[in-house]
Design an enzyme around this catalytic site. Sequence first.
Site, PDB file in Angstrom:
ATOM      1  CE  LYS A   9      -4.003  -2.194   2.215  1.00  0.00           C
ATOM      2  NZ  LYS A   9      -4.967  -2.118   3.354  1.00  0.00           N
ATOM      3  CE1 TYR A  49      -9.323  -3.102   0.174  1.00  0.00           C
ATOM      4  CE2 TYR A  49      -8.576  -1.145  -0.994  1.00  0.00           C
ATOM      5  CZ  TYR A  49      -8.317  -2.224  -0.153  1.00  0.00           C
ATOM      6  OH  TYR A  49      -7.052  -2.420   0.350  1.00  0.00           O
ATOM      7  CB  THR A  91      -7.624  -5.871   9.560  1.00  0.00           C
ATOM      8  OG1 THR A  91      -8.071  -7.029   8.851  1.00  0.00           O
ATOM      9  CG2 THR A  91      -7.942  -4.629   8.759  1.00  0.00           C
ATOM     10  CG  ASN A 112      -3.797  -2.319   6.852  1.00  0.00           C
ATOM     11  OD1 ASN A 112      -3.576  -1.953   5.702  1.00  0.00           O
ATOM     12  ND2 ASN A 112      -4.891  -2.977   7.191  1.00  0.00           N
ATOM     13  CG  HIS A 115      -5.298  -6.215  -0.493  1.00  0.00           C
ATOM     14  ND1 HIS A 115      -6.542  -6.234   0.092  1.00  0.00           N
ATOM     15  CD2 HIS A 115      -5.350  -7.116  -1.520  1.00  0.00           C
ATOM     16  CE1 HIS A 115      -7.312  -7.103  -0.563  1.00  0.00           C
ATOM     17  NE2 HIS A 115      -6.610  -7.638  -1.545  1.00  0.00           N
ATOM     18  CD  GLU A 126      -8.805  -9.157  -3.713  1.00  0.00           C
ATOM     19  OE1 GLU A 126      -9.590  -8.708  -2.875  1.00  0.00           O
ATOM     20  OE2 GLU A 126      -7.654  -9.561  -3.422  1.00  0.00           O
TER      21      GLU A 126
END
Length: 139
Positions: A9, A49, A91, A112, A115, A126
């Site tokens: 991320k 998402y 998470t 965080n 993913h 995905e």
Amino acid sequence: MEQSLILVKPDAMERGLAGTIIARLEGQGFKLVAMKMLRMDRLLAERHYDVHRDKPFFKGLVEFITSGPIVAAVFEGENAVSGLRKAMGSTDPAKAAKGTIRGDFGQNIERNVIHGSDSVETAEKEIRLFFSGAEIFSY
Ligand code: UDP
Ligand code: MG
């Protein structure tokens, strides 16, 4: 053999953690079969998402994930989906065990660092959002 999608991320990219995160997963025996750097646009973020569309954090999540470049990767291995989830940790980094990627590097529940797909079915969907068949290697 199972495959799963991983995203490094924007928070991790900014902090120079892309190589560390990919190396950790390789070191745990997951095989890197696809990888690219990109900046997600709003449409891709909303599709990726989509299950969270009605959640209060959705808008902020889309803004965060599109805020800078990411690394998208596909890892392969036996039970790769659950194995990668385990390597990532919970998470919420505050609840993630030390030694997991989120436990060691995550700052808060939004930032965080990584993913990972949550089921084999989700992984297939995905992966298709980010990679064409020709971009996924068999070796
Ligand atoms: N998220 C957030 N606030 C929350 C819960 C989740 O910002 O209260 C973000 C967080 O970045 C998380 C992502 O939304 O990784 C997707 O949430 P999910 O519950 O699917 O967690 P994950 O599968 O990433 O562990
Ligand atoms: Mg999820």
